[in-house]
Write an enzyme that holds these catalytic residues in place. Structure first.
Site, PDB file in Angstrom:
ATOM      1  N   HIS A  10      -8.665  -9.717  -1.259  1.00  0.00           N
ATOM      2  CA  HIS A  10      -7.463  -9.950  -0.701  1.00  0.00           C
ATOM      3  C   HIS A  10      -6.144  -9.846  -1.364  1.00  0.00           C
ATOM      4  O   HIS A  10      -6.218  -9.332  -2.525  1.00  0.00           O
ATOM      5  CB  HIS A  10      -7.300 -11.463  -0.094  1.00  0.00           C
ATOM      6  CG  HIS A  10      -7.438 -12.584  -1.403  1.00  0.00           C
ATOM      7  ND1 HIS A  10      -8.520 -13.080  -1.981  1.00  0.00           N
ATOM      8  CD2 HIS A  10      -6.295 -12.913  -2.243  1.00  0.00           C
ATOM      9  CE1 HIS A  10      -8.376 -13.831  -2.935  1.00  0.00           C
ATOM     10  NE2 HIS A  10      -6.897 -13.800  -3.275  1.00  0.00           N
ATOM     11  N   ARG A  14       3.478 -15.120  -1.888  1.00  0.00           N
ATOM     12  CA  ARG A  14       4.007 -16.332  -1.562  1.00  0.00           C
ATOM     13  C   ARG A  14       5.176 -15.914  -0.295  1.00  0.00           C
ATOM     14  O   ARG A  14       5.775 -14.968  -0.218  1.00  0.00           O
ATOM     15  CB  ARG A  14       5.039 -16.746  -2.663  1.00  0.00           C
ATOM     16  CG  ARG A  14       3.857 -17.247  -3.878  1.00  0.00           C
ATOM     17  CD  ARG A  14       4.728 -17.350  -5.078  1.00  0.00           C
ATOM     18  NE  ARG A  14       3.780 -17.864  -6.222  1.00  0.00           N
ATOM     19  CZ  ARG A  14       3.401 -16.948  -7.040  1.00  0.00           C
ATOM     20  NH1 ARG A  14       3.841 -15.772  -6.985  1.00  0.00           N
ATOM     21  NH2 ARG A  14       2.621 -17.520  -8.136  1.00  0.00           N
ATOM     22  N   GLU A  70      -3.725 -13.016   2.059  1.00  0.00           N
ATOM     23  CA  GLU A  70      -3.531 -14.457   1.771  1.00  0.00           C
ATOM     24  C   GLU A  70      -1.961 -14.626   1.797  1.00  0.00           C
ATOM     25  O   GLU A  70      -1.447 -14.384   0.721  1.00  0.00           O
ATOM     26  CB  GLU A  70      -4.172 -14.761   0.478  1.00  0.00           C
ATOM     27  CG  GLU A  70      -3.789 -16.280   0.168  1.00  0.00           C
ATOM     28  CD  GLU A  70      -4.484 -16.587  -1.216  1.00  0.00           C
ATOM     29  OE1 GLU A  70      -3.868 -17.220  -1.864  1.00  0.00           O
ATOM     30  OE2 GLU A  70      -5.752 -15.687  -1.670  1.00  0.00           O
ATOM     31  N   HIS A  98       4.225  -2.975  -2.385  1.00  0.00           N
ATOM     32  CA  HIS A  98       4.062  -2.949  -0.920  1.00  0.00           C
ATOM     33  C   HIS A  98       2.670  -3.457  -0.581  1.00  0.00           C
ATOM     34  O   HIS A  98       1.746  -3.131  -1.466  1.00  0.00           O
ATOM     35  CB  HIS A  98       4.523  -2.031  -0.088  1.00  0.00           C
ATOM     36  CG  HIS A  98       4.002  -0.587  -0.497  1.00  0.00           C
ATOM     37  ND1 HIS A  98       4.597   0.266  -1.198  1.00  0.00           N
ATOM     38  CD2 HIS A  98       2.901  -0.105  -0.162  1.00  0.00           C
ATOM     39  CE1 HIS A  98       3.722   1.336  -1.605  1.00  0.00           C
ATOM     40  NE2 HIS A  98       2.594   1.127  -0.890  1.00  0.00           N
ATOM     41  N   ARG A 128      12.355  12.527   2.927  1.00  0.00           N
ATOM     42  CA  ARG A 128      11.452  13.716   2.708  1.00  0.00           C
ATOM     43  C   ARG A 128      10.265  13.726   3.608  1.00  0.00           C
ATOM     44  O   ARG A 128       9.505  14.335   4.351  1.00  0.00           O
ATOM     45  CB  ARG A 128      11.424  14.229   1.498  1.00  0.00           C
ATOM     46  CG  ARG A 128      12.624  14.733   0.518  1.00  0.00           C
ATOM     47  CD  ARG A 128      12.387  15.308  -0.603  1.00  0.00           C
ATOM     48  NE  ARG A 128      13.171  15.332  -1.589  1.00  0.00           N
ATOM     49  CZ  ARG A 128      13.085  15.465  -2.841  1.00  0.00           C
ATOM     50  NH1 ARG A 128      12.051  15.942  -3.221  1.00  0.00           N
ATOM     51  NH2 ARG A 128      14.252  15.388  -3.687  1.00  0.00           N
ATOM     52  N   HIS A 166      -4.107  -0.731   1.494  1.00  0.00           N
ATOM     53  CA  HIS A 166      -3.853  -0.913   0.203  1.00  0.00           C
ATOM     54  C   HIS A 166      -2.854  -1.739  -0.238  1.00  0.00           C
ATOM     55  O   HIS A 166      -2.137  -2.095   0.632  1.00  0.00           O
ATOM     56  CB  HIS A 166      -3.807   0.551  -0.393  1.00  0.00           C
ATOM     57  CG  HIS A 166      -2.501   1.183  -0.338  1.00  0.00           C
ATOM     58  ND1 HIS A 166      -2.370   2.347   0.425  1.00  0.00           N
ATOM     59  CD2 HIS A 166      -1.130   0.912  -0.736  1.00  0.00           C
ATOM     60  CE1 HIS A 166      -1.055   2.676   0.660  1.00  0.00           C
ATOM     61  NE2 HIS A 166      -0.386   1.977  -0.274  1.00  0.00           N
ATOM     62  N   GLU A 231      -3.239   0.963  -5.165  1.00  0.00           N
ATOM     63  CA  GLU A 231      -2.526   1.632  -5.531  1.00  0.00           C
ATOM     64  C   GLU A 231      -1.654   1.412  -6.789  1.00  0.00           C
ATOM     65  O   GLU A 231      -1.188   0.693  -6.751  1.00  0.00           O
ATOM     66  CB  GLU A 231      -1.731   2.132  -4.372  1.00  0.00           C
ATOM     67  CG  GLU A 231      -0.603   3.195  -4.973  1.00  0.00           C
ATOM     68  CD  GLU A 231       0.433   3.704  -3.856  1.00  0.00           C
ATOM     69  OE1 GLU A 231       1.447   4.289  -4.153  1.00  0.00           O
ATOM     70  OE2 GLU A 231       0.425   3.181  -2.702  1.00  0.00           O
ATOM     71  N   HIS A 258      -1.219 -11.964  -6.500  1.00  0.00           N
ATOM     72  CA  HIS A 258      -2.339 -11.553  -7.072  1.00  0.00           C
ATOM     73  C   HIS A 258      -3.165 -10.470  -6.182  1.00  0.00           C
ATOM     74  O   HIS A 258      -2.961 -10.733  -4.902  1.00  0.00           O
ATOM     75  CB  HIS A 258      -3.180 -12.450  -7.700  1.00  0.00           C
ATOM     76  CG  HIS A 258      -3.727 -13.534  -6.826  1.00  0.00           C
ATOM     77  ND1 HIS A 258      -3.058 -14.771  -6.558  1.00  0.00           N
ATOM     78  CD2 HIS A 258      -4.729 -13.469  -5.922  1.00  0.00           C
ATOM     79  CE1 HIS A 258      -3.860 -15.551  -5.549  1.00  0.00           C
ATOM     80  NE2 HIS A 258      -4.874 -14.674  -5.256  1.00  0.00           N
ATOM     81  N   GLU A 307      -7.467 -12.427  -9.020  1.00  0.00           N
ATOM     82  CA  GLU A 307      -8.336 -13.655  -8.953  1.00  0.00           C
ATOM     83  C   GLU A 307      -9.877 -13.290  -8.789  1.00  0.00           C
ATOM     84  O   GLU A 307      -9.957 -12.061  -8.145  1.00  0.00           O
ATOM     85  CB  GLU A 307      -8.002 -14.318  -7.575  1.00  0.00           C
ATOM     86  CG  GLU A 307      -8.745 -15.507  -7.435  1.00  0.00           C
ATOM     87  CD  GLU A 307      -8.380 -16.414  -6.060  1.00  0.00           C
ATOM     88  OE1 GLU A 307      -9.020 -17.551  -5.937  1.00  0.00           O
ATOM     89  OE2 GLU A 307      -7.430 -15.924  -5.431  1.00  0.00           O
TER      90      GLU A 307
END
Length: 315
Positions: A10, A14, A70, A98, A128, A166, A231, A258, A307
């Site tokens: 995961h 927040r 999460e 992201h 681009r 990702h 990534e 995390h 985690e």
């Protein structure tokens, strides 16, 4: 050898208002809420969301699969007009970049999101790169959209093809970070994308239990169909600046929390890391040592938290 049960389970973000965020990800992006866990004594709640597609092993189990989002809500933030999440993309607090959702037909998916009032940081027609877009969630987090082509049909999009593909974080020293995620945690390098004109390189890593897998070999199309990919974005030259540091999301102002790694025997996995790497690896929390049992938190070279938790936590 890394356990075959390892999964990048995961990504924790927040959120200010959980009602707004859960509604956004379920109604706009098609996630399903797997579980809502309440911790009133510690004054926070956790919301676990994912795509319940047929290829997801343990699709209904929050910790037994990849591709889980999460959302963490600390009580009271929704009532504080001055509270704002750090999305990780604004100086001087850049770090997290992201999350990315891959879809069957990106043009149609983006059109439908726009019709539903979703705001975009970058539309397909901007800049681009005409094959990616960035939507904005209620807290201003960037949600990248890429195309996976799964069952693609002209003029249509089917949420059953969507994947939480990702999570992107920026790293100061690429080689140091790659060594950590490969050698300490057991990930494999899936692919590399170099952009010399803009002076940055992208490294994509994930868990792969196929002993015959050739690292750094996945095509864009193969990778877009996956979940549980990390990534790492390296902007050239940052490793030479002694004073340079990325924001880890857990220092103030907070936002990104995390990534979470699950495995069948998290206790042994953590013990093996300690035995092999000793003081070279830093921990925020050793396994089973805190109020919340069956978890640990380790830190990567840029101080991002990871985690580690059991696929099926002990009761």
């Amino acid at each position: 050898m890394a356990p075959k049960s390892l999964k990048l389970n995961h990504t924790c973000l927040r959120v200010k208002d959980p009602k707004a965020s859960v509604e956004f990800y379920t109604s706009k992006f098609g996630f399903q809420l797997l579980e809502h866990k309440k911790f009133p004594d510690m004054k926070f709640d956790l919301y676990f969301l994912a795509y319940p597609h047929k290829d997801a092993e343990g699709a209904s189990l929050p910790f037994g699969r990849e591709g889980v989002l999460e959302l963490t809500h600390n009580y009271g933030t929704e009532n504080d007009p001055g509270f704002k999440i750090n999305n990780g993309n604004v100086e001087p607090h850049r770090g997290f970049g992201h999350i990315c959702v891959s879809v069957d037909n990106i043009e149609v998916a983006c059109d439908e999101l726009e019709k539903q009032g979703v705001k975009f940081q970058k539309k397909l027609t901007d800049g681009r790169q005409k094959n990616i877009a960035f939507a904005l969630d209620p807290d201003g987090y960037w949600v990248e959209l890429i195309e996976n082509g799964i069952g693609k049909q002209d003029g249509k999009t089917d949420v059953s093809s969507y994947r939480l593909n990702h999570t992107m974080i920026r790293v100061k020293d690429a080689q140091r970070s790659i060594r950590f995620y490969r050698e300490v945690l057991g990930m494999k390098l899936l692919s590399t994308s170099e952009h010399p004109n803009a002076e940055f390189t992208l490294y994509f890593l994930g868990f792969n239990d196929d002993d015959s897998f050739v690292e750094n070999s996945l095509t864009r199309e193969e990778q877009a169909a996956l979940e549980g990919v990390l990534e790492l974005t390296w902007n050239w030259g940052t490793e030479k600046d002694e004073g340079f540091k990325y924001h880890n999301g857990n220092a103030q102002p907070q936002g990104y929390g995390h990534i979470g790694i699950s495995t069948d025997d998290a206790e042994s996995y953590c013990a093996n890391i300690v035995a092999k790497f000793g003081d070279e690896v830093q921990w925020n929390l050793k396994y089973d040592a805190g109020k919340l049992k069956n978890i640990a938190f380790v830190r990567d070279p840029d101080d991002y938290s990871i985690e580690i938790l059991a696929t099926k936590p002990k009761l």
